[in-house]
Enzyme design. Structure first.
Site, PDB file in Angstrom:
ATOM      1  N   GLU A   1       0.708   9.388  -5.805  1.00  0.00           N
ATOM      2  CA  GLU A   1       1.329  10.518  -5.716  1.00  0.00           C
ATOM      3  C   GLU A   1       2.130  11.867  -6.659  1.00  0.00           C
ATOM      4  O   GLU A   1       1.912  12.697  -6.741  1.00  0.00           O
ATOM      5  CB  GLU A   1       1.711  10.960  -4.171  1.00  0.00           C
ATOM      6  CG  GLU A   1       0.679  11.648  -2.541  1.00  0.00           C
ATOM      7  CD  GLU A   1       1.683  11.473  -1.487  1.00  0.00           C
ATOM      8  OE1 GLU A   1       1.347  12.770  -1.361  1.00  0.00           O
ATOM      9  OE2 GLU A   1       2.547  10.946  -0.778  1.00  0.00           O
TER      10      GLU A   1
ATOM     11  N   THR B   1       0.950  -1.291  -0.423  1.00  0.00           N
ATOM     12  CA  THR B   1       0.539   0.045   0.014  1.00  0.00           C
ATOM     13  C   THR B   1       0.632   1.459  -0.173  1.00  0.00           C
ATOM     14  O   THR B   1       0.514   2.190  -0.741  1.00  0.00           O
ATOM     15  CB  THR B   1      -0.762   0.370   1.121  1.00  0.00           C
ATOM     16  OG1 THR B   1      -1.506  -1.067   1.068  1.00  0.00           O
ATOM     17  CG2 THR B   1      -1.872   0.982   1.174  1.00  0.00           C
TER      18      THR B   1
ATOM     19  N   HIS C   1      -7.419   0.806  -1.018  1.00  0.00           N
ATOM     20  CA  HIS C   1      -5.974  -0.565  -1.924  1.00  0.00           C
ATOM     21  C   HIS C   1      -7.299  -1.533  -2.006  1.00  0.00           C
ATOM     22  O   HIS C   1      -7.628  -2.512  -1.010  1.00  0.00           O
ATOM     23  CB  HIS C   1      -5.476  -1.229  -1.060  1.00  0.00           C
ATOM     24  CG  HIS C   1      -4.170  -1.552  -1.766  1.00  0.00           C
ATOM     25  ND1 HIS C   1      -2.535  -1.684  -1.183  1.00  0.00           N
ATOM     26  CD2 HIS C   1      -4.341  -2.196  -2.850  1.00  0.00           C
ATOM     27  CE1 HIS C   1      -2.013  -2.571  -2.177  1.00  0.00           C
ATOM     28  NE2 HIS C   1      -3.104  -2.513  -3.418  1.00  0.00           N
TER      29      HIS C   1
END
Length: 134
Positions: free
Chosen positions: A48, A40, A74
């Site tokens: 990002e 994750t 996720h």
């Protein structure tokens, strides 16, 4: 001579970033679990990276964006060797605050989705303040 705006960042900007999952990207390797699938933290870093890429050519020299809030789900495991694609779309601009919608897919199938909020800052001032806080 017309003065340039603080930034030319407008809703609708997009970017796409790809990653082929290696052993170094697994939950086991990054310390977020003990399974050999995409971790994750790497999913978030990829999302990002897409948000940074979406605005990189549109902000003024000396400026940057910093992440301030993340909401990420996720959804599916991705094994080593697969290529995932992160896409970011700038959904809203509120002054210096930028809200992105992000998704990560594997062969078109959803891996993760969410939102990332970033703030436009002066890079030098930000680094100086962070250094003083240490």
């Amino acid at each position: 001579m017309q003065e340039q705006p603080e930034h030319a960042v407008t809703p609708g900007l997009t970017a796409r970033v790809e990653l082929t999952v290696t052993d170094a990207d697994t939950a086991h390797a990054v310390g977020s679990g003990d399974v050999p699938v995409l971790g994750t933290p790497r999913v978030l870093a990829l999302a990002e990276a897409a948000t940074v890429a979406a605005t990189a050519t549109r902000i003024q020299p000396g400026s940057t964006t910093v992440g301030v809030r993340v909401e990420l789900e996720h959804l599916a495991a991705t094994p080593v060797g697969r290529t995932v694609v992160a896409q970011a779309r700038l959904a809203k601009v509120d002054g210096r605050r930028l809200l992105f919608e992000v998704s990560v897919t594997d062969g078109g199938e959803p891996v993760a989705e969410g939102r990332v909020e970033r703030v436009l800052v002066d890079r030098q001032r930000f680094v100086e303040r962070a250094s003083r806080a240490s």
